[in-house]
Motif scaffolding. Structure first.
Motif, PDB file in Angstrom:
ATOM      1  N   THR A 204       0.915  -0.861  -0.282  1.00  0.00           N
ATOM      2  CA  THR A 204       0.154  -0.058   0.140  1.00  0.00           C
ATOM      3  C   THR A 204       0.745   1.100  -0.440  1.00  0.00           C
ATOM      4  O   THR A 204       0.298   2.539  -0.189  1.00  0.00           O
ATOM      5  N   ALA A 205       2.128   0.726   0.568  1.00  0.00           N
ATOM      6  CA  ALA A 205       3.232   2.302   0.747  1.00  0.00           C
ATOM      7  C   ALA A 205       3.730   2.152  -0.794  1.00  0.00           C
ATOM      8  O   ALA A 205       4.298   3.048  -1.767  1.00  0.00           O
ATOM      9  N   LEU A 206       3.334   1.860  -1.626  1.00  0.00           N
ATOM     10  CA  LEU A 206       3.767   1.963  -3.424  1.00  0.00           C
ATOM     11  C   LEU A 206       3.324   3.546  -3.997  1.00  0.00           C
ATOM     12  O   LEU A 206       4.033   3.988  -4.700  1.00  0.00           O
ATOM     13  N   VAL A 207       2.163   3.484  -3.798  1.00  0.00           N
ATOM     14  CA  VAL A 207       1.691   4.227  -4.326  1.00  0.00           C
ATOM     15  C   VAL A 207       2.172   6.323  -3.773  1.00  0.00           C
ATOM     16  O   VAL A 207       2.300   6.459  -5.105  1.00  0.00           O
ATOM     17  N   PRO A 208       2.023   6.373  -2.915  1.00  0.00           N
ATOM     18  CA  PRO A 208       3.175   7.432  -2.515  1.00  0.00           C
ATOM     19  C   PRO A 208       4.792   7.669  -3.095  1.00  0.00           C
ATOM     20  O   PRO A 208       5.123   8.005  -3.039  1.00  0.00           O
ATOM     21  N   ASP A 209       5.422   5.719  -2.653  1.00  0.00           N
ATOM     22  CA  ASP A 209       6.813   5.858  -3.072  1.00  0.00           C
ATOM     23  C   ASP A 209       7.014   6.142  -4.557  1.00  0.00           C
ATOM     24  O   ASP A 209       7.776   6.474  -5.456  1.00  0.00           O
ATOM     25  N   LEU A 210       6.370   5.591  -5.915  1.00  0.00           N
ATOM     26  CA  LEU A 210       6.070   5.412  -6.897  1.00  0.00           C
ATOM     27  C   LEU A 210       5.968   6.746  -7.699  1.00  0.00           C
ATOM     28  O   LEU A 210       5.583   6.841  -9.371  1.00  0.00           O
ATOM     29  N   VAL A 211       3.714   7.164  -7.500  1.00  0.00           N
ATOM     30  CA  VAL A 211       3.435   7.348  -8.405  1.00  0.00           C
ATOM     31  C   VAL A 211       3.846   9.292  -7.977  1.00  0.00           C
ATOM     32  O   VAL A 211       3.940   9.630  -6.480  1.00  0.00           O
ATOM     33  N   PRO A 212       3.809   9.559  -9.049  1.00  0.00           N
ATOM     34  CA  PRO A 212       3.896  11.562  -8.993  1.00  0.00           C
ATOM     35  C   PRO A 212       2.340  12.061  -8.421  1.00  0.00           C
ATOM     36  O   PRO A 212       1.519  11.621  -8.278  1.00  0.00           O
ATOM     37  N   GLN A 213       2.495  13.169  -7.812  1.00  0.00           N
ATOM     38  CA  GLN A 213       1.462  13.362  -6.935  1.00  0.00           C
ATOM     39  C   GLN A 213      -0.054  14.116  -7.940  1.00  0.00           C
ATOM     40  O   GLN A 213      -0.529  13.444  -7.495  1.00  0.00           O
ATOM     41  N   PRO A 214       0.564  14.601  -8.953  1.00  0.00           N
ATOM     42  CA  PRO A 214      -1.048  14.841 -10.130  1.00  0.00           C
ATOM     43  C   PRO A 214      -1.080  12.921 -10.783  1.00  0.00           C
ATOM     44  O   PRO A 214      -2.641  12.367 -10.406  1.00  0.00           O
ATOM     45  N   GLN A 215      -0.800  12.572 -10.381  1.00  0.00           N
ATOM     46  CA  GLN A 215      -1.535  10.822 -10.593  1.00  0.00           C
ATOM     47  C   GLN A 215      -2.132  10.004  -9.837  1.00  0.00           C
ATOM     48  O   GLN A 215      -2.147   8.782  -9.183  1.00  0.00           O
ATOM     49  N   ARG A 216      -1.709  10.454  -8.290  1.00  0.00           N
ATOM     50  CA  ARG A 216      -2.140   9.714  -7.035  1.00  0.00           C
ATOM     51  C   ARG A 216      -3.677   9.334  -7.016  1.00  0.00           C
ATOM     52  O   ARG A 216      -3.886   8.378  -7.152  1.00  0.00           O
ATOM     53  N   GLY A 217      -4.529  10.691  -7.146  1.00  0.00           N
ATOM     54  CA  GLY A 217      -5.827   9.921  -7.626  1.00  0.00           C
ATOM     55  C   GLY A 217      -6.100   8.800  -8.608  1.00  0.00           C
ATOM     56  O   GLY A 217      -7.547   8.022  -8.762  1.00  0.00           O
ATOM     57  N   VAL A 218      -5.834   9.096  -9.988  1.00  0.00           N
ATOM     58  CA  VAL A 218      -6.182   7.712 -10.466  1.00  0.00           C
ATOM     59  C   VAL A 218      -5.265   6.489 -10.289  1.00  0.00           C
ATOM     60  O   VAL A 218      -6.323   5.591 -10.339  1.00  0.00           O
ATOM     61  N   ALA A 219      -4.193   6.444  -9.590  1.00  0.00           N
ATOM     62  CA  ALA A 219      -3.618   5.353  -9.431  1.00  0.00           C
ATOM     63  C   ALA A 219      -4.626   4.370  -8.459  1.00  0.00           C
ATOM     64  O   ALA A 219      -5.174   3.841  -8.187  1.00  0.00           O
ATOM     65  N   SER A 220      -5.365   5.616  -7.181  1.00  0.00           N
ATOM     66  CA  SER A 220      -5.828   4.853  -6.296  1.00  0.00           C
ATOM     67  C   SER A 220      -7.299   4.255  -7.039  1.00  0.00           C
ATOM     68  O   SER A 220      -8.223   3.091  -5.999  1.00  0.00           O
ATOM     69  N   ALA A 221      -7.791   5.104  -7.868  1.00  0.00           N
ATOM     70  CA  ALA A 221      -8.896   4.254  -8.908  1.00  0.00           C
ATOM     71  C   ALA A 221      -8.835   3.099  -9.780  1.00  0.00           C
ATOM     72  O   ALA A 221      -9.245   2.230  -9.489  1.00  0.00           O
ATOM     73  N   TRP A 222      -7.321   2.765 -10.075  1.00  0.00           N
ATOM     74  CA  TRP A 222      -6.953   2.302 -10.619  1.00  0.00           C
ATOM     75  C   TRP A 222      -6.736   0.607  -9.390  1.00  0.00           C
ATOM     76  O   TRP A 222      -7.947  -0.362  -9.734  1.00  0.00           O
ATOM     77  N   LEU A 223      -6.428   1.144  -7.901  1.00  0.00           N
ATOM     78  CA  LEU A 223      -6.416  -0.020  -6.977  1.00  0.00           C
ATOM     79  C   LEU A 223      -8.156   0.092  -6.868  1.00  0.00           C
ATOM     80  O   LEU A 223      -7.905  -1.625  -6.831  1.00  0.00           O
ATOM     81  N   GLY A 224      -9.229   0.562  -7.041  1.00  0.00           N
ATOM     82  CA  GLY A 224     -10.411   0.498  -6.915  1.00  0.00           C
ATOM     83  C   GLY A 224     -11.051  -0.590  -8.023  1.00  0.00           C
ATOM     84  O   GLY A 224     -11.990  -1.316  -6.983  1.00  0.00           O
ATOM     85  N   VAL A 225     -10.767  -0.076  -8.384  1.00  0.00           N
ATOM     86  CA  VAL A 225     -11.160  -0.974  -9.688  1.00  0.00           C
ATOM     87  C   VAL A 225     -10.955  -2.428 -10.017  1.00  0.00           C
ATOM     88  O   VAL A 225     -11.399  -3.635 -10.097  1.00  0.00           O
ATOM     89  N   MET A 226      -9.555  -2.619  -9.317  1.00  0.00           N
ATOM     90  CA  MET A 226      -9.152  -3.923  -9.918  1.00  0.00           C
ATOM     91  C   MET A 226      -9.359  -4.541  -8.469  1.00  0.00           C
ATOM     92  O   MET A 226     -10.003  -5.730  -8.628  1.00  0.00           O
TER      93      MET A 226
END
Length: 240
Positions: A204-226
């Motif tokens: 769960t810590a990979l999102v702030p580690d790897l994803v830039p700030q503008p894309q974190r909302g999109v990454a969270s959406a990907w996690l929810g969809v999957m």
């Protein structure tokens, strides 16, 4: 009659020497203070007052080519924008976890516990087993995440924990499948809970580690969809 030289000397002496009463009268805000080599402040009345440290500090000199601190921090922690393929790969573990835990908790475990304990003790033993897993999650998840935060492993901070957790999860599922006694089954589920939280908390810590700030909302959406797809694809209603 005084000579011009003497008149000039008297004038210079009058200028260089200050009358205490006159100085105090015409400059009350100065409080009769005179500086002496930047060390002390002398009151004409005879009192000595130390100079405040703030008056002795010199402003720092900035080098013309010195980089700005904020720019250096931003460049050091810069993260590249992720593609849709990389987003899919980042969220794939969440799909697998959702697809596994749904059928396991609601279909597989009740059947296995009933086979090992009998129908009369099924509810009690299943409840005890699940409570044990919950207690493990409360303890292991924060510990695993905290250790991964300070890890200096060559694979990275998170990858060793995720890989170790996945291997242990696989082994624990095999032990649960072949267990011929209830205590073995409970021990295997205990290992499953430990392994799952060893992997999940750093994941769960990979999102702030790897994803830039503008894309974190999109990454969270990907996690929810999957997670939704995994839960729906292997939901108990479809597996029955």
């Amino acid at each position: 009659m005084a000579s011009p030289d003497q008149g000039d000397g008297d004038g210079e002496e009058d200028i260089s020497l200050l009358d205490a009463n006159s100085f105090s009268e015409h400059s009350p805000s100065a409080r009769n203070l005179v500086h002496h080599d930047g060390e002390d402040i002398e009151d004409i009345s005879g009192k000595i007052a130390p100079m405040h440290p703030i008056h002795m500090m010199k402003p720092p000199k900035k080098i013309a080519d010195e980089p700005d601190v904020d720019q250096v921090h931003e460049k050091r922690h810069y993260k590249k924008m992720l593609s849709s393929k990389e987003m899919f790969g980042l969220s794939s573990y969440w799909f697998g976890w959702s697809a596994l835990m749904g059928p396991l908790l609601f279909i597989v475990m009740p059947v296995q516990v009933e086979q090992l304990s009998g129908s009369e003790r099924k509810a009690i033993e299943l409840g005890n087993t699940l409570i044990l897993g919950s207690i493990v999650a409360i303890i292991v998840a924060p510990v695993s995440g905290s250790i991964s935060d300070t890890s200096t492993h060559p694979w990275g901070r998170r990858s060793p924990f995720i890989a170790t957790g996945v291997v242990l999860v696989t082994l624990s599922l095999i032990f649960m499948a072949v267990a011929n006694a209830l205590w073995i089954y409970k021990a295997a589920f205990f290992l499953l809970s430990v392994a799952n939280n060893i992997a999940m908390s750093p994941y769960t810590a990979l999102v702030p580690d790897l994803v830039p700030q503008p894309q974190r909302g999109v990454a969270s959406a990907w996690l929810g969809v999957m997670a939704f797809i995994g839960t729906f694809a292997c939901s108990p209603s479809l597996c029955l």
